[in-house]
Design a protein around this motif. Structure first.
Motif, mmCIF file in Angstrom:
data_model
loop_
_atom_site.group_PDB
_atom_site.id
_atom_site.type_symbol
_atom_site.label_atom_id
_atom_site.label_comp_id
_atom_site.label_asym_id
_atom_site.label_seq_id
_atom_site.Cartn_x
_atom_site.Cartn_y
_atom_site.Cartn_z
ATOM 1 N N ALA A 24 12.698 32.555 74.623
ATOM 2 C CA ALA A 24 13.698 32.558 73.164
ATOM 3 C C ALA A 24 14.369 34.066 73.155
ATOM 4 C CB ALA A 24 13.259 32.551 72.112
ATOM 5 N N ASP A 25 15.809 33.657 73.006
ATOM 6 C CA ASP A 25 17.017 34.230 72.693
ATOM 7 C C ASP A 25 16.783 35.580 71.838
ATOM 8 O OD1 ASP A 25 18.957 35.968 72.844
ATOM 9 O OD2 ASP A 25 20.865 34.516 72.771
ATOM 10 N N LYS A 26 16.503 37.065 71.527
ATOM 11 C CA LYS A 26 15.942 37.743 70.644
ATOM 12 C C LYS A 26 17.794 38.513 69.921
ATOM 13 C CE LYS A 26 12.034 38.075 71.179
ATOM 14 N NZ LYS A 26 11.588 36.591 71.779
ATOM 15 N N ASP A 27 18.894 37.991 70.764
ATOM 16 C CA ASP A 27 20.196 38.961 70.660
ATOM 17 C C ASP A 27 20.680 37.847 68.872
ATOM 18 O OD1 ASP A 27 22.536 39.782 70.387
ATOM 19 O OD2 ASP A 27 23.059 38.297 71.843
ATOM 20 N N THR A 32 20.032 30.657 68.250
ATOM 21 C CA THR A 32 20.515 29.514 67.483
ATOM 22 C C THR A 32 18.933 29.395 67.365
ATOM 23 O OG1 THR A 32 19.833 28.438 69.617
ATOM 24 C CG2 THR A 32 21.619 28.901 69.746
ATOM 25 N N ASP A 33 18.944 27.863 65.659
ATOM 26 C CA ASP A 33 18.312 27.962 65.654
ATOM 27 C C ASP A 33 16.595 27.014 66.871
ATOM 28 O OD1 ASP A 33 18.440 28.582 62.885
ATOM 29 O OD2 ASP A 33 20.233 26.015 62.481
ATOM 30 N N LYS A 34 17.253 27.362 67.066
ATOM 31 C CA LYS A 34 16.591 26.207 68.776
ATOM 32 C C LYS A 34 15.524 27.829 69.495
ATOM 33 C CE LYS A 34 15.669 24.476 73.524
ATOM 34 N NZ LYS A 34 16.774 23.852 74.381
ATOM 35 N N ASP A 35 16.552 28.871 69.432
ATOM 36 C CA ASP A 35 15.486 29.942 70.122
ATOM 37 C C ASP A 35 14.637 30.392 68.662
ATOM 38 O OD1 ASP A 35 17.151 30.270 72.273
ATOM 39 O OD2 ASP A 35 18.604 30.995 71.195
ATOM 40 N N ALA A 36 14.837 30.125 67.247
ATOM 41 C CA ALA A 36 13.929 30.565 66.410
ATOM 42 C C ALA A 36 12.520 29.701 66.400
ATOM 43 C CB ALA A 36 14.148 30.778 65.708
#
Length: 66
Positions: A24-27, A32-36
């Motif tokens: 998951a992207d932490k930046d 995005t919501d997908k990362d969360a």
């Protein structure tokens, strides 16, 4: 035998959960919501794995008759 199976399942779930969290992207600028969602799923799966490992340890201590 159930003890070993629970511990293996726990290890797999914990590893997959950690991998999902790492992917998951932490930046905050590009998150995005997908990362969360992926990070939350990973945390839940990691917790499930830890619970399975604990269940295996309890079975080992008390026997497989549980």
């Amino acid at each position: 035998m159930g003890e070993l199976i629970d511990k293996i399942k726990g290890n797999v779930n914990e590893a997959v959960g950690k991998a999902k969290q790492a992917m998951a992207d932490k930046d905050p600028a590009t998150r995005t919501d997908k990362d969360a969602k992926m990070e939350a799923e990973g945390a839940a799966q990691e917790l499930k794995g830890k619970a399975q490992q604990f269940k295996g340890k309890v079975k080992g201590a008390l026997g497989d008759d549980i």
